[in-house]
Scaffold this active site. Structure first.
Site: not given
Lengths: 750, 289
Positions: A246, A474, A637, A640, A646, A711-713
């Site tokens: 993170f 992860g 993507i 998916p 995420q 797409v992480g945040e």
């Protein structure tokens, strides 16, 4: 079978497939080795002793008692800490932070390492640290906005500008039919990855092996190396699995440096594993902000001015100012936009990047303010947002490389049932009598890329190996990156071995900024294509090959075969090509980076819309999110299943930001009073309601060759505002500080 | 080292002993060993790598575990796990205690934590205390010098303080045959795994459409969980349909001395207590608040 495949699809047969995580079985069976699972022979255990005051000096420690404890091997204090080749009080590069490595006896925040005990067992080291019983000359702790020192930083975030804007704010406000000024506070939050920071250090001469979870594997080697005066390549950093990062696991911290130092001095491997409590302070956090939004609105509900100012907290000795106001730069159209920052120095650890740094806090404030503006204009919050939709990027005027936000609004609203939402608050109750409200927020996140490189090797048996130092926190990098590499190679992921997660591989860049898949993915894509091109070169120049004369660009790679682009009947397997050429393998290399021309021409952003339903107990004020739907457009993507995970994870972080997370400092001592999971609340399963993430198609030819935005945040952004706005809609109370507490809502209920 | 060697008084006290008999346990406790059971409070409260000192593990002592019915009522052994309480076949008066058992941390904690530990730890937010107070529970204490019994209300004397004497062990909770039905409500900042802001327990026995007996208690609000005698008296004799409406702040709040801390302010705790009590009364008398 390969002959019947339709082609050429842009990404190949496996892209877009919801593959399960390749590391999943290893993790659920316990076979995955995390950093702290490494126990080399002769290993010692290190435990930092941490400061119980927030400011002052350590005046004494009972080092003799600690040393005398059975099993204790060495006790390091500022008096005997061996020299380092880099001053811990000097910054190192863009991402390096000042740290505490026992350079002197000063205390700058509670929880700071003030001594370091190394012992034969963890128990002995822990007891040794406790026996130190430090004495202090304490000075008053400055942990509130009132006691902190206000200042103007040079930069915000990592080197970002303090102020960005265009147009005349005051003129926009003066001309407005409605003016609105609204203030927000966001709290200190701590990353608290499931896996606390750990490091096992082993020296062999001037070569160093580090087992430590890291999000920027090759970059971190350079930083670690600087403290020990060795070349970065002398370090082998192994980070195959991370239990979350993170943003907190990219750069070295003091205790890690001391662990490596102890291993060198004592000639034995040394292990450090922070406790949960020790995670609150020395490894970064998301710092408090105090934000003000000033808005002007015309009679039609269009913004005439938007000024977003954020005051961010940082430590007394280093600068990381949350770039919160940046959230207002790129989302809503306004003839005048100004985003500004300043700072407050507090006696805390230095903050750092924490999942969606800037956007998370800034979007929380902006999305509530936008809802307030909609209320002032008597408009539905969705209609208001559409009225202020930015067709080009505000401030810069650049076109978006792609922007399917309108489709996100539409799909999210439809799935949620937004159309039946009453305009006024406090109109809905459920069958149990709970006040029910619906709120929304717009999600936005930029799409950075980091320089990355990769290798791909096609082997004699037709299988391949791809290599890059990727970091699977992860999020699924082991899987998604392998899918990209396999697609470029024209192979199934099962036929591709993926070497990743350590530093003796090509640099995959930083797993941060939501840019890992795009950056390392592009490098792998290019490496795979390069390897295929070399194979094509062999085949097309070999008169014995059915592909003779096609040229190295005249073929397509599918299912382990090369096909003539214009004639599917001509094909040959990789193994056949290599066998006839008498070669054991062909190798390709590739790089990933942002194309500067594309960044210059286009605004590059991912978007989304989040809708939330909140139920509020009319007597107790207890708030529970009962439903959340997010619709996101983030380019291509790759997987998916992982992307959904995420998005949902981000939305849960948003829920947590809105209702739960807050580190609370004792004003007298400056210590965090809830520095554990009993007191620092994150949602439990029972708090996480029905949730859905909808993926909106977006084909982006400009953002990068893969069309991937990341797409992480983005899931956090928009979600905080959606929950807060739903609380308003349920109760009529407008939240202005996070997390929203029962006491805040209560007066509106009586 | 066999625990029974301590009975002779000759053996040196080891760091950890898990005796089989109460007699042995009391002898060891008499020599200053610290009693422990599930350790769910003890471990988090210890900042050392091990608990340290001489430890007396009570979980192996015969007769200290399990729930039995005796001629004096129900006897809950001190080292009975919360999971066992939650699943026990008990009369409806225990419904509040069983509901509270399901709120003691997570399932893992309920599998380890014990009723006696919850009481001896004496947290103001101990989930077990309010329902046991409404059951008029008594505690049975034992030491090498003999046994004694007292009301639970007298046993918990303050935050983290009890009436246990040096060398004394809590051996059981005794609940005289209770009448009526019980209930428990917990208010926390999140849905589970949370230290209460307020919790309330109640028990009402209805006879002939009227409240024959009422017992109510509020925890996590004051230094020690309290019974609400004024409210109980006001409810006694009322027709059930009128009971919930009779709940008012004046019958609840004066008994509380509500606290402010990082979880909530005193004023909110007081208000929330009234709401929770009203909901309990409504639920126990068949109405809705």
């Amino acid at each position: 079978m390969p002959d019947t495949l339709p082609f050429p699809p842009r990404m190949g047969s496996n892209a877009g497939q919801p593959l399960s995580r390749r590391d999943g079985p290893l993790k659920v069976t316990g076979a995955a080795t995390f950093a702290a699972d490494n126990h080399p022979e002769g290993m010692l255990y290190a435990v930092p002793a941490t400061a119980a005051i927030a400011r002052g000096r350590v005046t004494g420690m009972n080092v003799a008692a600690a040393r005398a404890h059975p099993g204790v091997v060495e006790v390091y204090t500022p008096a005997n800490r061996p020299p380092l080749m880099h001053d811990p009080d000097e910054k190192l590069g863009l991402f390096g932070m000042r740290m505490e490595a026992l350079q002197n006896d000063s205390v700058r925040y509670a929880g700071q390492p003030i001594a370091f005990v190394v012992a034969e067992t963890l128990e002995a080291a822990t007891e040794g640290a406790a026996l130190l019983a430090p004495e202090y000359a304490a000075e008053p702790a400055r942990v509130t906005a009132e006691t902190g020192e206000r200042y103007t930083p040079e930069r915000v975030g990592f080197g970002g500008p303090l102020s960005v804007g265009a147009g005349d704010i005051e003129a926009g406000l003066a001309a407005a039919a409605h003016r609105l000024e609204t203030r927000f506070e966001t709290p200190d939050q701590y990353h608290n990855a499931m896996e606390p920071h750990a490091l096992v250090a082993q020296w062999d001469g001037d070569k160093l092996t580090l087992d430590t979870p890291n999000q920027a594997i090759v970059m971190a080697c350079g930083l670690f190396a600087a403290y020990f005066g060795i070349p970065a390549e002398n370090i082998h950093l192994r980070s195959p699995f991370l239990g979350g990062g993170f943003g907190s696991k990219a750069v070295p911290t003091g205790a890690q440096i001391l662990t490596i130092l102890a291993a060198r001095e004592l000639g034995r491997p040394v292990k450090l594993a922070l406790t949960r409590q020790q995670m609150f302070g020395p490894v970064g956090h998301r710092a408090r902000t105090w934000q003000t939004l000033r808005m002007g609105l015309d009679g039609a509900g269009k913004l005439t001015a938007l000024h977003h100012h954020s005051t961010g907290a940082t430590s007394s000795f280093d600068d990381f100012i949350e770039p919160a106001a940046a959230a207002s730069r790129t989302l809503y159209a306004s003839p005048a936009i100004l985003t500004t920052h300043d700072g407050i120095r507090l006696d805390t650890g230095t903050p750092g990047a924490m999942r969606a740094p800037g956007e998370a806090s800034g979007s929380a404030a902006l999305e509530v303010a936008i809802d307030e503006a909609a209320e002032v204009c008597g408009m539905n919050p969705l209609a208001f947002r559409l009225a202020n939709y930015a067709e080009v990027e505000p401030i810069t005027g650049k076109p978006y490389s792609s922007k399917a936000l309108r489709e996100c609004y539409e799909a999210g609203a439809k799935a949620f049932g937004w159309a039946s939402r009453p305009l006024a608050p406090r109109q809905m109750r459920d069958e149990a009598g709970m006040l029910t409200g619906w709120g929304m927020g717009t999600a936005v996140f930029h799409c950075p890329m980091f320089p990355a490189s990769a290798e791909a090797v096609i082997r004699a048996d037709g299988t391949a190996v791809i290599r890059t130092s990727g970091a699977d926190m992860g999020q699924g990098a082991w899987t998604a990156l392998a899918q990209i590499g396999a697609a470029a190679l024209g192979l199934d992921p099962d036929q591709v071995e993926f070497e990743s997660g350590h530093s003796h591989l090509p640099d995959a860049g930083v797993a941060g900024g939501s840019g890992h898949t795009a950056s390392a993915g592009q490098a792998l894509h290019n490496a795979g294509e390069d390897a295929v091109a070399r194979l094509a070169e062999l085949a097309s120049t070999d008169p014995a090959s059915p592909l003779y004369g096609t040229g190295n660009a005249g073929v397509l790679a599918r299912r382990g075969r090369l096909y003539a682009r214009d004639d599917e009947s001509r094909s040959e397997s990789y193994a056949e090509i290599l066998a006839r050429a008498g070669k054991p393998q062909v190798e390709g290399t590739g790089k990933g980076a942002r194309d500067p021309a594309s960044a210059e021409t286009y605004a590059l952003q991912a978007h989304g819309a989040v809708f939330a339903e909140v139920k509020v107990d009319p007597e107790l004020g207890q708030m529970r999110v009962s439903r959340m739907i997010g619709a996101f457009a983030a380019g291509r993507i790759i997987n998916p299943k992982l992307a959904r995970s995420q998005y949902l994870g981000g939305m849960i972080w948003g829920l947590s930001f809105a209702l739960h997370e807050e580190a609370i400092h004792d004003r007298r001592t400056g210590r965090i009073v809830n520095a554990d999971f009993a007191g620092y609340h994150v949602p439990v399963n029972a708090d996480v309601p029905e949730m859905e993430a909808i993926m909106i198609h977006e084909d982006d030819p400009h953002v990068n060759v893969l069309g991937v935005k990341g797409v992480g945040e983005i899931g956090i952004t928009g979600s905080v505002g959606a929950v807060a706005n739903a609380i308003w809609h349920a109760t009529g109370f407008r939240p202005h500080r996070f997390p929203v507490r029962i006491e805040d809502v209560l007066p509106s209920l009586s | 080292m066999y625990a029974n060697e301590y009975l002779t008084g000759e053996a040196e006290l080891a760091e950890y002993v898990r005796p089989r008999s109460l007699e042995e346990a009391l002898a060891i406790a008499g020599r200053g060993a610290k009693p422990l059971a599930g350790c769910t409070d003890l471990f988090p409260a210890t900042d050392r790598p091990a608990l340290g000192g001489a430890l007396l593990d009570l979980t192996g002592v015969e007769g200290l575990s399990g729930i039995t019915r005796t001629d004096r009522g129900w006897r809950i052994g001190a080292v009975t796990r919360w999971a066992e309480v939650a699943g026990a076949a008990l009369p409806p008066a225990f419904d509040g205690l069983r509901a509270a058992a399901r709120e003691v941390g997570a399932i893992q904690i309920q599998n380890a934590g014990t009723v006696g530990g919850n009481l001896c730890n004496a947290s103001p937010a101990a989930d077990g205390v309010p329902p046991l107070l409404t059951l008029d529970a008594r505690v049975e204490l034992a030491s090498a010098a003999g046994r004694r019994e007292m009301a639970l209300a007298e046993f918990v004397t303050g935050p983290r303080r009890t009436a246990l004497a040096e060398g004394e062990i809590l051996t059981a909770v005794i609940v005289p045959e209770p009448a009526g039905r019980g209930a428990f409500l917990k208010l926390g900042a999140r849905s589970s795994l949370v230290i209460s802001i307020v919790m309330a327990a109640g028990r009402i026995d209805v006879a002939g459409g009227r409240v024959a007996e009422a017992a109510f208690s509020v925890g996590a609000c004051s230094p020690v969980a309290v019974r609400l005698p004024a409210l109980e008296a006001a409810l006694a004799g009322l027709p059930v349909a009128e009971a919930a409406d009779r709940v008012e702040a004046g019958l609840v709040v004066p008994a509380l001395s509500a606290l402010s801390d990082l979880r909530a302010e005193a004023g909110y705790r007081a208000e929330a207590s009234v709401v929770l009590i009203r909901r309990l009364v409504a639920g126990l008398t068949g109405g809705a608040a």
